[in-house]
Design an enzyme around this catalytic site. Structure first.
Site, short mmCIF file in Angstrom:
data_model
loop_
_atom_site.label_atom_id
_atom_site.label_comp_id
_atom_site.label_asym_id
_atom_site.label_seq_id
_atom_site.Cartn_x
_atom_site.Cartn_y
_atom_site.Cartn_z
N ARG A 1 -3.29 6.62 1.68
CA ARG A 1 -3.62 7.68 1.65
C ARG A 1 -2.91 8.75 2.65
O ARG A 1 -3.14 9.64 3.09
CB ARG A 1 -5.64 8.12 2.24
CG ARG A 1 -6.79 6.97 1.56
CD ARG A 1 -7.74 7.11 2.41
NE ARG A 1 -7.19 5.34 2.46
CZ ARG A 1 -8.03 4.47 3.30
NH1 ARG A 1 -8.90 4.79 3.48
NH2 ARG A 1 -7.65 3.48 3.69
N ASP B 1 -6.37 -2.69 -7.81
CA ASP B 1 -7.40 -3.19 -6.13
C ASP B 1 -8.06 -4.93 -6.23
O ASP B 1 -7.94 -4.92 -7.33
CB ASP B 1 -8.72 -2.30 -5.36
CG ASP B 1 -8.76 -2.92 -4.07
OD1 ASP B 1 -8.49 -2.41 -3.44
OD2 ASP B 1 -9.50 -3.86 -3.91
N ARG C 1 0.51 -1.35 -0.13
CA ARG C 1 0.08 0.50 0.03
C ARG C 1 0.58 1.04 -0.09
O ARG C 1 0.38 1.85 0.55
CB ARG C 1 -0.80 -0.09 1.59
CG ARG C 1 -1.73 -0.91 1.18
CD ARG C 1 -3.52 -0.52 0.24
NE ARG C 1 -3.95 -1.89 0.54
CZ ARG C 1 -5.51 -1.25 1.29
NH1 ARG C 1 -5.59 -0.57 2.02
NH2 ARG C 1 -6.38 -2.33 1.13
N ARG D 1 -6.82 11.57 -5.32
CA ARG D 1 -8.48 11.35 -5.13
C ARG D 1 -9.55 11.91 -5.19
O ARG D 1 -10.24 11.55 -5.53
CB ARG D 1 -7.88 10.17 -3.87
CG ARG D 1 -8.96 9.36 -3.84
CD ARG D 1 -9.23 8.36 -2.40
NE ARG D 1 -10.11 8.02 -1.92
CZ ARG D 1 -11.11 7.64 -2.45
NH1 ARG D 1 -11.47 9.69 -2.05
NH2 ARG D 1 -12.22 7.18 -1.85
N TYR E 1 -14.88 -11.36 0.45
CA TYR E 1 -15.19 -10.60 -0.18
C TYR E 1 -17.06 -10.36 -1.15
O TYR E 1 -17.71 -10.04 0.05
CB TYR E 1 -14.37 -9.42 -0.14
CG TYR E 1 -13.92 -8.82 0.14
CD1 TYR E 1 -14.05 -7.62 1.14
CD2 TYR E 1 -12.44 -9.31 0.56
CE1 TYR E 1 -13.01 -6.88 1.97
CE2 TYR E 1 -11.10 -8.22 1.29
CZ TYR E 1 -11.65 -7.45 1.76
OH TYR E 1 -10.37 -6.56 2.99
O1 CP3 Z 1 0.13 -1.31 -2.70
C1 CP3 Z 1 -0.52 -0.41 -3.78
O2 CP3 Z 1 0.07 0.68 -2.67
C2 CP3 Z 1 -1.30 -0.98 -4.27
C3 CP3 Z 1 -2.38 -0.19 -4.09
C4 CP3 Z 1 -3.83 -1.54 -3.28
C5 CP3 Z 1 -4.21 -0.91 -3.14
N1 CP3 Z 1 -5.16 -2.75 -3.02
C6 CP3 Z 1 -4.96 0.31 -3.04
C7 CP3 Z 1 -5.94 0.26 -2.10
C8 CP3 Z 1 -3.25 -2.95 -3.11
C9 CP3 Z 1 -2.11 -3.76 -3.69
C10 CP3 Z 1 -4.37 -3.45 -3.22
C11 CP3 Z 1 -4.24 -4.47 -2.61
C12 CP3 Z 1 -6.01 -5.04 -1.38
N2 CP3 Z 1 -6.94 -4.10 -1.29
C13 CP3 Z 1 -6.05 -6.19 -0.70
C14 CP3 Z 1 -5.17 -7.25 -0.13
C15 CP3 Z 1 -3.81 -6.36 0.72
C16 CP3 Z 1 -4.09 -6.46 2.27
O3 CP3 Z 1 -4.17 -5.01 2.91
O4 CP3 Z 1 -4.68 -7.51 2.68
C17 CP3 Z 1 -7.29 -6.00 0.10
C18 CP3 Z 1 -8.09 -6.90 1.10
C19 CP3 Z 1 -7.94 -5.02 -1.04
C20 CP3 Z 1 -9.46 -4.83 0.01
C21 CP3 Z 1 -9.21 -3.41 -0.05
N3 CP3 Z 1 -9.27 -2.01 -0.39
C22 CP3 Z 1 -10.11 -3.10 1.38
C23 CP3 Z 1 -10.35 -3.88 2.32
C24 CP3 Z 1 -10.22 -2.04 1.12
C25 CP3 Z 1 -10.50 -0.42 2.16
C26 CP3 Z 1 -9.43 -0.12 3.27
C27 CP3 Z 1 -9.28 0.67 3.44
O5 CP3 Z 1 -7.87 0.86 4.03
O6 CP3 Z 1 -9.74 1.48 3.44
C28 CP3 Z 1 -9.24 -1.32 0.20
C29 CP3 Z 1 -9.45 0.24 -0.22
C30 CP3 Z 1 -8.52 0.58 -0.76
N4 CP3 Z 1 -7.37 0.12 -1.97
C31 CP3 Z 1 -7.11 1.81 -0.79
C32 CP3 Z 1 -6.46 1.73 -1.51
C33 CP3 Z 1 -5.44 3.03 -1.49
C34 CP3 Z 1 -7.82 2.93 0.28
C35 CP3 Z 1 -8.91 3.63 -0.67
C36 CP3 Z 1 -9.42 4.32 -0.38
O7 CP3 Z 1 -8.28 5.63 -1.03
O8 CP3 Z 1 -10.54 5.01 -0.28
#
Ligand code: CP3
Length: 362
Positions: free
Chosen positions: A32, A78, A28, A41, A154
């Site tokens: 944010r 994602d 990640r 964003r 999910y």
């Molecule tokens: O690593 C990176 O920089 C690449 C981008 C990336 C995102 N999600 C962007 C994202 C990657 C590799 C993921 C993987 C992902 N997504 C996983 C596996 C990794 C882990 O954390 O276990 C999972 C379970 C998800 C599902 C997901 N997406 C969730 C649970 C959430 C919300 C949680 C949160 O942090 O708010 C997301 C949203 C998400 N995916 C964000 C980002 C940058 C934040 C959303 C936003 O900008 O509003």
């Protein structure tokens, strides 16, 4: 077609070849905690607005690399794009995380599932190609997907969960439905990752973020077997280059031998695992990625540096007793928190490079 790599330390470590320093990237890393991410964003209007727009996705992928000397880039997207393409209707409600409009909760819903047409995910492959071009050989680009089990969590729950009650109810009461969903997910993920490789991804990572919530036995049957089904279908090479496969199971520390047995190139570890002990168990077969606690980044610089030293020391000497490079990719044990001070990331990345160089000259 693409510029040659100027820094291939990440790919070399994945393949257990020698490197001048321990390469580092952060799960990640584009997100944010970076003010420039929040600004892009806001312009895009939503998370999916960002992810589906090639220019925005390219811009935010490169943001952390412009700030820190990271050794790899990861596609901005994602894991939930795949079930979205299956028609489940993904949205990200601000501050609440992901949500599916049509969760998969019964036999009829499972019967409707199918491997999606990869054309629906064209925006992801276009982003991969655009990012690879924009990187211009700076560092390699990692593509990724969710594991079949983590996606199923999910898809059944319809959102994140504290107890995984719905997905585990299906697993225990209708294992036939769960196996059917997992087989479809595995074949979809394999196609999706191969298309990312063809579009320009130089390594691929499978995130089994919720494998660790399963019971022993259930993990092997419902998570690992389907990650293996993905790996068996993945390209190992593209245009003459090896494409490392990384498998990260959060909470998978008890099952390292089982995970290594499905033959990934790299096993990702969370912070509960001692790197040296993991190396002794499976380090002759795979490289290791991880595993500092992301909360270390809330400590002052001296404490961050001390924890980096401790993590590198726990992995041990870069060259193992067999004379081979061990293969350590430094990372967090899970994704970076949105509350992380950006300055802390600079301290961590610099410390990894500095201390690991020192360990090599000692
Ligand atoms: O690593 C990176 O920089 C690449 C981008 C990336 C995102 N999600 C962007 C994202 C990657 C590799 C993921 C993987 C992902 N997504 C996983 C596996 C990794 C882990 O954390 O276990 C999972 C379970 C998800 C599902 C997901 N997406 C969730 C649970 C959430 C919300 C949680 C949160 O942090 O708010 C997301 C949203 C998400 N995916 C964000 C980002 C940058 C934040 C959303 C936003 O900008 O509003």
């Amino acid at each position: 077609m693409y510029a040659p790599l100027k820094n291939d330390s990440f790919l070399r470590a994945c393949l257990r070849q020698t490197t001048e320093h321990t390469p580092v990237w952060l799960m990640r890393q584009a997100g944010r905690y970076l003010p420039e991410y929040r600004a892009t964003r806001a312009r895009a209007g939503s998370f999916m607005g960002l992810a589906t727009n090639t220019d925005y996705a390219t811009e935010v992928t490169l943001q952390p690399l412009d700030r820190y000397p990271l050794d790899a880039a990861i596609l901005f997207s994602d894991i939930l794009t795949v079930p979205d393409a299956m028609g489940l209707g993904l949205s990200f409600v601000n501050g609440e995380g992901p949500r599916f409009a049509s969760p998969v909760r019964d036999e009829a819903a499972v019967a409707q599932l199918a491997v999606p047409d990869m054309d629906k995910l064209r925006y992801v492959f276009d982003a991969v190609t655009s990012i690879r071009k924009a990187l211009n050989g700076r560092v390699p680009l990692i593509g990724f997907a969710g594991s079949p089990w983590t996606l199923a969590c999910y898809m059944v729950e319809g959102a994140g969960s504290d107890d995984y009650r719905l997905v585990k109810s299906m697993l225990y009461s209708r294992p036939d439905l769960m196996h059917r969903m997992l087989a479809i997910n595995a074949d979809a993920v394999a196609l999706y990752l191969n298309a990312q490789i063809e579009a320009g991804a130089q390594a691929v990572m499978v995130f089994d973020s919720w494998g660790g919530v399963l019971a022993d036995g259930a993990f092997q049957q419902f998570s690992l077997a389907y990650t293996q089904r993905v790996l068996k279908q993945l390209k190992r090479e593209h245009e003459g280059q090896r494409i490392p496969h990384i498998v990260f199971t959060k909470g998978g520390g008890l099952w390292l031998e089982d995970i290594a047995a499905i033959q990934p190139d790299v096993v990702g570890l969370d912070w509960t695992v001692n790197l040296g002990a993991a190396r002794a168990r499976i380090g002759d077969r795979v490289a290791l990625q991880g595993n500092i606690d992301p909360n270390v980044l809330f400590a002052p610089p001296a404490a961050i540096r001390a924890e980096v030293e401790r993590t590198l020391a726990s992995y041990g000497p870069p060259i193992g007793p067999d004379g081979r490079a061990g293969g350590h990719v430094f990372n967090l044990g899970h994704g970076i928190s949105q509350h992380t001070p950006p300055e802390s990331v600079a301290v961590l990345v610099d410390a990894v490079h500095e201390v690991s160089r020192r360990m090599r000259s000692a």
